[in-house]
Scaffold this active site. Structure first.
Site, PDB file in Angstrom:
ATOM      1  N   ARG A 219       0.837  -1.214   0.000  1.00  8.00           N
ATOM      2  CA  ARG A 219       0.000   0.000   0.000  1.00  8.00           C
ATOM      3  C   ARG A 219       0.867   1.257   0.000  1.00  8.00           C
ATOM      4  O   ARG A 219       0.378   2.353  -0.287  1.00  8.00           O
ATOM      5  CB  ARG A 219      -0.922   0.004   1.219  1.00  8.00           C
ATOM      6  CG  ARG A 219      -1.922  -1.152   1.229  1.00  8.00           C
ATOM      7  CD  ARG A 219      -2.604  -1.279   2.577  1.00  8.00           C
ATOM      8  NE  ARG A 219      -3.346  -0.074   2.914  1.00  8.00           N
ATOM      9  CZ  ARG A 219      -3.823   0.189   4.131  1.00  8.00           C
ATOM     10  NH1 ARG A 219      -3.596  -0.657   5.132  1.00  8.00           N
ATOM     11  NH2 ARG A 219      -4.485   1.296   4.364  1.00  8.00           N
ATOM     12  N   HIS A 262      -5.193  -2.416  13.422  1.00 12.87           N
ATOM     13  CA  HIS A 262      -6.589  -2.863  13.498  1.00 12.87           C
ATOM     14  C   HIS A 262      -6.779  -3.783  14.705  1.00 12.87           C
ATOM     15  O   HIS A 262      -7.834  -3.796  15.321  1.00 12.87           O
ATOM     16  CB  HIS A 262      -6.986  -3.628  12.225  1.00 12.87           C
ATOM     17  CG  HIS A 262      -7.079  -2.770  11.009  1.00 12.87           C
ATOM     18  ND1 HIS A 262      -5.975  -2.431  10.260  1.00 12.87           N
ATOM     19  CD2 HIS A 262      -8.144  -2.169  10.421  1.00 12.87           C
ATOM     20  CE1 HIS A 262      -6.365  -1.662   9.244  1.00 12.87           C
ATOM     21  NE2 HIS A 262      -7.664  -1.483   9.325  1.00 12.87           N
ATOM     22  N   ASP A 335      -7.966   7.806  11.767  1.00 17.00           N
ATOM     23  CA  ASP A 335      -8.234   6.485  11.210  1.00 17.00           C
ATOM     24  C   ASP A 335      -9.472   5.967  11.957  1.00 17.00           C
ATOM     25  O   ASP A 335      -9.937   6.579  12.924  1.00 17.00           O
ATOM     26  CB  ASP A 335      -7.013   5.576  11.408  1.00 17.00           C
ATOM     27  CG  ASP A 335      -6.952   4.452  10.372  1.00 17.00           C
ATOM     28  OD1 ASP A 335      -7.969   4.167   9.717  1.00 17.00           O
ATOM     29  OD2 ASP A 335      -5.867   3.853  10.228  1.00 17.00           O
TER      30      ASP A 335
END
Length: 615
Positions: A219, A262, A335
């Protein structure tokens, strides 16, 4: 209990769609100074702060707080989602529909996800965007909405075919073309805008210096801060020329972590000096390019803030460094607040308040809107946050909406979708860009390109990870089809990311009948059974070509392979480009955007940054 909405678009009398969008345009006339002569786009008009402050002065405190939030919502429609999505909305958000969410919380934005069933097909997405805008504009003092998504391309994409899917960041970096990267941003932005999406959480501005990074990897544009900075700036300009707010992420830099935020709370151990020369470079480039928004990371960065707080909640990082030292005065978005990295230290009621105190403007995807929204309201009412502090963020958000031209109108049309999304010019450009990205790392004995006369039968085996973005997939099938179209007789046999002994045996048996074997590898580790597959195939004596379809580091684990390429992603556009290179239709031109260390001695380089062979 189901809450019925007085704002639903059933048979209730109310303003027509045309008058609603016209009212937004009327408000817009008062909000923007005419564009300076020579500016190409109306959305580049300078926003009029005095007019925006007048809008804020008319808003209630509840409306101001609502503007700070960007929420998920399940369903393909703003007013009539499927029953399963209504149930999910009730469980997670306490409302049935996007329309009810907007009525209750007056949110400033919505984020689209594939898993939330927001992105079925282009006409549906456009209709959903129009429905969301209408739901907001129909309210008293209604404002246009920011509609956002994560359309990074490559490994992270929410809107799949028939939209144009372009190479991801690391693939683009292998191509080394700022023009290609700017074109990628422009094409992606043009298609998003046609669908009613006006904020994209891209590009990724992380410098990926840790090969074990589980969440960034391909990414990122790579490991060279100067290259990453140049390409971040190019993509920002492409997106913003198309009328979509770009978002540099994840500040202050998520590139050197072995933990996924996450699911955990990563700690970056860089010194202040390392941050300055490495992580900060692309964010400075983004700010210099006029970036509309910057996303914070849920990471601990002790050299920048020793408190142990995540960067998202850090006043020294957000206000001190991003706003103060980097001179950035645009929108700062968190985020997702549902991620573990931001929830480790504080409860869901404290996180949004602390983020605002740190200097953040947009609060993205809180696990519970009710908890987060009421916590911010309570913090203003009890004096922990001032209303002036809330208004400061609302002003930045409205400035961005004004810059994007949303006060001039938000409606998109099906005709615009059909003309723009996945059109022939865009698809052709994606293929041309991808042709410059495939990287040839090893080619002993000039095994490549394959010759369809001498090696007509090709067996394609290997990993078939789920499509990252609504491409057709699976990778082995896409590669076999592409090679067949290029004149070979190719067959696909999926062996998976962790091939069993049975799958390996089947592949070895099938290889006996092939002239060459192409193995798609996916993040090969020392203990991966993908290594056993490759070794067994090499033992057949057939020519074996390995194609890394995600991280390019696989070559270090497969040093016996005589021909090795990196595609950097397993989306169709990159796989087809790799097939053209393997078949000799296109010469390999990609250069590694990251160095590759030896597996047996990670302190030593196997291939340096910039390595790449050709024919």
């Amino acid at each position: 209990m189901h809450h019925t909405s007085t704002g639903s678009t059933g048979n209730t009398a109310g303003p027509s769609r045309r008058s609603l969008f016209a009212s937004a345009a009327g408000l817009g006339a008062a909000l923007a100074v005419p564009a300076a002569s020579g500016t190409a786009q109306a959305h580049a008009a300078v926003p009029n702060d005095a007019a925006l402050r007048a809008v804020i002065a008319r808003m209630t405190l509840e409306e101001k707080v609502g503007q700070l939030f960007v929420s998920r919502i399940y369903g393909h429609s703003a007013t009539a989602p499927d029953q399963a999505d209504i149930d999910a909305n009730m469980t997670e958000l306490g409302v049935r529909t996007a329309d009810e969410l907007i009525e209750r919380y007056r949110v400033g934005g919505i984020i689209y996800f594939t898993w939330a069933h927001n992105t079925r097909d282009p006409h549906q997405i456009a209709d959903l965007s129009n429905g969301i805008q209408r739901s907001s504009l129909i309210r008293p003092r209604g404002l246009p909405m920011l509609i956002a998504t994560d359309q990074e391309h490559g490994a992270v994409c929410r809107i799949g075919k028939p939209a144009t899917l372009l190479p991801g960041a690391m693939a683009l970096a292998a191509g080394r073309s700022r023009t290609d990267v700017r074109t990628t941003g422009r094409i992606s932005g043009t298609e998003l805008r046609a669908l009613g999406v006006n904020q994209d959480y891209a590009p990724d501005a992380d410098v990926n210096v840790n090969p074990a990074n589980p969440v960034i990897g391909v990414r990122s544009f790579g490991a060279d801060p100067a290259l990453v900075g140049a390409l971040v700036a190019a993509e920002v300009k492409g997106y913003q020329a198309a009328g979509v707010a770009a978002t540099a992420k994840h500040f202050p830099g998520h590139g050197d972590t072995a933990v996924d935020s996450h699911t955990g709370f990563p700690v970056i151990t860089h010194s202040r000096e390392q941050w300055d020369t490495l992580d900060a470079v692309p964010f400075r480039a983004a700010v210099a390019a006029g970036i509309d928004s910057v996303m914070t990371a849920h990471i601990q960065f002790p050299a920048l803030d020793p408190s142990g707080d995540p960067a998202t909640l850090s006043h020294p990082i957000v206000t001190g460094i991003l706003r103060g030292e980097l001179g950035y005065d645009g929108v700062v978005v968190t985020d997702s607040l549902g991620m573990e990295g931001v929830r480790t230290k504080y409860g869901d009621d404290r996180v949004p308040v602390l983020a605002l105190k740190a200097g953040v403007d947009q609060l993205l995807n809180p696990p519970s809107m009710d908890v987060a929204y009421n916590a911010v309201l309570a913090a203003v009412r009890n004096g922990e946050l001032t209303e002036a502090r809330v208004e400061e963020s609302v002003l930045r958000i409205l400035r961005m909406k004004a810059k994007l031209g949303l006060f001039q109108g938000t409606r998109v049309t099906r005709a615009g979708v059909d003309r723009t999304v996945g059109n022939k010019q865009h698809l052709a450009a994606a293929d041309h860009i991808a042709d410059r990205t495939t990287t040839l790392l090893v080619n002993e004995g000039r095994l490549l390109p394959l010759d369809r006369r001498r090696q007509p039968k090709v067996l394609v085996v290997g990993a078939d990870p789920a499509s990252p973005s609504g491409t057709t997939g699976p990778p082995t099938g896409v590669l076999a089809t592409a090679l067949t179209e290029l004149g070979f007789t190719a067959t696909a046999l999926s062996t998976g990311t962790a091939p069993t002994a049975d799958a390996v045996t089947k592949a070895v048996t099938a290889a006996q009948d092939a002239d060459a074997v192409l193995v798609a590898t996916y993040n090969v580790t020392a203990g991966s059974s993908q290594r056993a597959l490759v070794q067994r195939l090499l033992a057949t004596g057939r020519p074996v070509i390995a194609l890394a379809v995600r991280n390019p580091y696989d070559v270090a684990q497969l040093t016996e392979v005589k021909a090795h390429l990196a595609a950097y992603c397993w989306t169709d556009v990159e796989l087809r480009a790799a097939a053209r290179v393997i078949a000799g239709r296109v010469k390999p031109r990609g250069k590694l955007p990251v160095p590759i260390a030896r597996a047996d001695d990670p302190a030593k380089e196997l291939y340096p940054l910039g390595h790449g062979l050709s024919y």
